[in-house]
Enzyme design. Structure first.
Site, PDB file in Angstrom:
ATOM      1  N   CYS A  86       4.297  -0.766 -12.236  1.00 28.13           N
ATOM      2  CA  CYS A  86       4.745   0.426 -12.959  1.00 28.13           C
ATOM      3  C   CYS A  86       5.949   0.056 -13.815  1.00 28.13           C
ATOM      4  CB  CYS A  86       5.067   1.572 -12.003  1.00 28.13           C
ATOM      5  SG  CYS A  86       6.235   1.154 -10.704  1.00 28.13           S
ATOM      6  N   ASP A  97      -0.700  -4.219  -6.232  1.00 30.21           N
ATOM      7  CA  ASP A  97       0.240  -3.348  -6.938  1.00 30.21           C
ATOM      8  C   ASP A  97       1.641  -3.704  -6.448  1.00 30.21           C
ATOM      9  OD1 ASP A  97       0.731  -1.109  -8.738  1.00 30.21           O
ATOM     10  OD2 ASP A  97       1.342  -0.014  -6.954  1.00 30.21           O
ATOM     11  N   ALA A 152       0.783  -1.235   0.000  1.00 28.08           N
ATOM     12  CA  ALA A 152       0.000   0.000   0.000  1.00 28.08           C
ATOM     13  C   ALA A 152       0.816   1.287   0.000  1.00 28.08           C
ATOM     14  CB  ALA A 152      -0.952   0.008   1.195  1.00 28.08           C
TER      15      ALA A 152
END
Length: 836
Positions: A338, A285, A195
């Site tokens: 990313c 993520d 997170a």
């Protein structure tokens, strides 16, 4: 002089460091500069050099992978070499969100349009068309322009002020995308596995609270997890502006996030509302090589190698599989990075689909957010290792690449053991070859073609890749997964030989970028077949799928592991405790279940204090207090802060207790009450004041200690901070203040100058300030930036037609008299609060 003191120690340090033992003056530096300067102009050498924004290995790698077509390669690489435009998001939970959007649309877009020139190639500021409600914006002005141009400087100050207040969040544009595909509602339990720093977590909390009414809390919650303790603190700071009771922050390795389920035969089993912690939505993520952030972090150009992706592939797979194991049947998980590298993206997704079979589907979201330009995922790619291109796992074994695992390739099927025999892994089953491993058999016909250029049969085109030059952003990869049924438990009788090709993967070291922070990570591996040390693993009750790693796998982040953050060995623990016992004057080591060095979670049960708080503020019985108040101090006699948790968080806390405190919780709940320790606080009938964070939730249930102020008096409170009672303009407000008890109170803005009900009605537009009533004055303690922000918003909302905010004179025409120091409360005692 004896050579004593700092100078001598410094000289010894210089010798130890191998530094040149010469005294350099300005003249020497100029002479050296003249020799070293390429221009020979006698100037001092410039030690700082800009980052090189090119890397031949990077170009060769991505040209071969076909991330973009050859005809658009120049546009792609040129965009990567340009600075990333600044992006920010208006927080929809802010009471002034629509006001800020209007200011951007009506004021800044028009005033800054004239600053756009062809020379700087800037687009000014604009809203991102794909983000809902025009709440995301992008500015192409450079930092130098923002500082030097007066018009742009005003815009820059606006961004800084609103960000500090919490009305906007600076966040990379593509980083805002993953939460939008999760379809979060107020009743969902959401897990954010990696997170920090918390921008996506903030988005998830906004979605949870979007449909909630004033004075009510959502039935869902968000658990935000991060492996690093210091980054957890950053996460807490970022999400604190949300002022939510539906958040818990945990500190675990994501790939080992604990399964929190009730132990058998628990004595309070009938009282628990939930028996196992599973999630409706999971945001995965993962840590990655980060080459999608080249525009924001140009130092990656120099550091980039293909090993960065190869070394983190297995860790990403572990985290993703753990996320699916914690996901409820019917729930959604978003996997994102990313990075542009298919080894970190499509390879991980394809291996997930192979392991899970029909239990998980890759969702086609091509029709969602139609204005977001994205490209489909790749179905074919290669792996590069130490200068060699590998089209299949067979090629990796031929070239002596034991650290390259089958899951990195499009098919993920071909496997060669140490004897040289081929094996295929199909649906989790090992298919033996016909030659019994005696000789290596070369594939022929169609199989040979597949090995040369493997193409995945999975629907990887449903993934999405965002590339920089499509919409002037960074790069990102996103895949949406839907869990259709419980995951299969993969078991097989496998020999230890089948693990040997993976055994050297631990030798691979790389640096991983986690939100612009480099993390040293060793290559990790997960056995494809769910075995450990060659032995089959029995299914466990805490997960749907077996996910194991070899015994040699190290901590995923050893460089950031803090002492005391994990359970210590018995010997070490006893040593720590003995030191704490001897140091009576120092704070003892906090213990949260089996976690040392973390504040415990304790239910606040002091009935006398609770009764006093309820009576003083007139809190209605309908407000749930029972087992919703917690503290982080095991010594209940010295509680300074009381936190409030929602029903959903309360259920998780109780389940965690029943499960033996498997969750290591670093932050939980909404700060509701704080003990006032100043002289004024001790003379108040109630020593606990309402925290600004908890005021919006509690205000609809309060019947006492509330006063309505006219816009003029409200403005004076913000301007002067402390005002004596005779100086207030409105007589009715002055009389109401006189009737309040000494201590904490709430001032509500009566924006319509109408007769205010008692207690006043509260809705999303209600604006309040927490105050402290002293013996002769009323004080508000808010920062200057908070006062300035609220004053500006009030001027916009109320206007000046009625002159309500233009009268700067007080009732007696005199300046405000500063109150004595004894009447001032501490600087954090009362802060600005808004409802909604």
């Amino acid at each position: 002089m004896g050579g004593r003191g700092r100078s001598r120690r410094t000289q010894r340090k210089h010798f130890r460091d191998g530094r040149e033992n010469v005294w350099k003056n300005e003249k020497n530096e100029e002479e050296n500069g003249a020799k070293n300067n390429e221009n020979g102009n006698g100037n001092r050498p410039v030690h700082w050099q800009p980052f090189a924004i090119e890397n031949a290995a990077f170009d060769a790698y991505y040209k071969e992978q076909g991330i973009v077509g050859s005809e658009e390669w120049d546009s792609f690489i040129q965009c990567l070499r340009k600075p990333l435009p600044a992006a920010f998001r208006i927080n929809s939970s802010s009471q002034f969100s629509t006001d800020i959007r209007s200011q951007l649309e009506d004021e800044f877009m028009k005033s800054l349009q004239g600053e756009v020139t062809d020379e700087n190639d800037a687009e000014g500021i604009k809203s991102l068309p794909w983000y809902p409600d025009n709440f995301a914006w992008q500015s192409s002005f450079s930092r130098m322009q923002l500082r030097k141009n007066k018009n742009l400087e005003r815009f820059h100050e606006f961004l800084k002020q609103e960000n500090e207040i919490g009305n906007i969040t600076r966040q990379e544009a593509v980083s805002m995308v993953p939460p939008l595909f999760l379809d979060v509602h107020q009743n969902h339990f959401v897990l954010d596995m990696c997170a920090a720093p918390g921008s996506k977590t903030f988005q998830l909390l906004e979605m949870i609270h979007q449909e909630s009414e004033v004075g009510s809390l959502p039935t869902g919650m968000v658990i935000a997890n991060d492996v690093d303790v210091q980054r957890c603190n950053l996460l807490i700071h970022q999400t604190k502006r949300m002022c939510t009771a539906n958040l818990a922050v945990t500190n675990h390795e994501a790939q080992h996030f604990p399964s929190c389920h009730m132990k058998k035969n628990h004595e309070n089993a009938a009282e628990l509302s939930m028996t196992e912690l599973l999630f409706d939505r999971v945001l995965c993520d993962v840590p990655c090589s980060g080459d999608g952030t080249l525009r924001k972090a140009p130092d990656i150009w120099k550091k980039w190698t293909v090993g960065m992706a190869n070394g983190v592939h297995c860790l990403q797979l572990q985290i993703a599989m753990r996320g699916l194991a914690l996901l409820k049947t019917g729930g959604k998980m978003v996997y994102s990075t990313c990075s542009m590298n298919p080894v970190e993206n499509e390879a991980v997704v394809s291996e997930i689909l192979r392991r899970c079979g029909e239990s998980v589907e890759l969702v086609d979201v091509s029709t969602e957010l139609p204005q977001l330009l994205r490209r489909p995922g790749l179905k074919s790619w290669k792996v590069r290792d130490k200068g060699v291109w590998l089209a299949s796992h067979k090629d990796a074994c031929k070239n002596g690449r034991p650290g390259i695992v089958p899951s990195m390739f499009p098919s993920g099927q071909v496997h060669i053991d140490t004897s040289g025999s081929y094996r295929k892994i199909i649906d989790g089953e090992v298919c033996e070859d016909d030659n019994n491993g005696d000789d290596e058999v070369e594939p022929t016909g169609d199989e040979a073609n597949v090995l040369v250029n493997e193409v995945s049969s999975l629907p990887l085109e449903r993934c999405m890749r965002i590339v920089p030059h499509d919409q002037n952003t960074g790069a990102f990869f996103i895949a949406v997964l839907h869990k259709l049924s419980p995951l299969p438990v993969l078991q097989t009788k496998s020999s230890k030989q089948s693990q040997e090709p993976h055994s050297d993967n631990n030798d691979t070291k790389t640096k991983v970028v986690v939100d612009d922070v480099e993390v040293d990570t060793k290559g990790m591996d997960v056995d494809v077949l769910g075995t450990k040390n060659g032995e089959s693993v029995e299914p466990t009750a805490d997960a749907d799928v077996i996910i194991t790693e070899t015994d040699e796998v190290p901590d995923s982040n050893p460089s950031k592991r803090l002492k005391g953050s994990e359970p210590e060995q018995d010997k070490t623990t006893n040593k720590v405790l003995s030191r704490a016992e001897k140091a009576n004057d120092k704070r003892k080591l906090q213990v949260q279940g089996k976690w040392y060095g973390v504040d415990p979670i304790v239910y606040f049960k002091d009935d006398a204090i609770l009764t006093n708080i309820k009576d003083f503020y007139g809190i209605r019985e309908s407000f749930p207090f029972e087992r919703h108040l917690i503290t982080r101090n095991s010594d209940t006699n010295h509680v300074k802060r009381i936190y409030y948790v929602s029903q959903s968080v309360k259920n998780v806390v109780e389940l965690n207790f029943a499960a033996g405190e498997q969750l290591k919780i670093t932050s939980i709940g909404l700060k509701m009450f704080e003990r006032q320790t100043s002289k004024e606080g001790t003379s108040s009938p109630c020593v606990f004041r309402i925290s600004s964070e908890g005021l919006p939730l509690l205000l609809p249930y309060m019947t006492k200690q509330i006063a309505c102020a006219t816009p003029v008096d409200f403005k004076h409170l913000l301007q002067y901070k402390s005002i004596k009672f005779p100086d207030f303009v409105d007589d009715g407000f002055r009389e109401k203040l006189a009737a309040l008890s000494l201590g904490c109170c709430v001032v509500v803005l009566n924006k319509d100058n109408e007769v205010c009900s008692d207690p006043p009605k509260v809705d999303k537009s209600t604006i309040t300030i927490g105050c402290w009533k002293g013996r002769a004055s009323l004080s508000v303690m808010v920062t200057a930036i908070d006062c300035q922000e609220l004053l500006e918003r009030l001027l916009v909302r109320l206007g000046t037609e009625k002159g309500s905010l233009t009268d700067d004179k007080l009732a007696n025409g005199d300046e405000v008299v500063k109150v004595d120091a004894e009447e001032n409360v501490d600087s954090e005692m009362v802060t600005l609060a808004t409802v909604g």
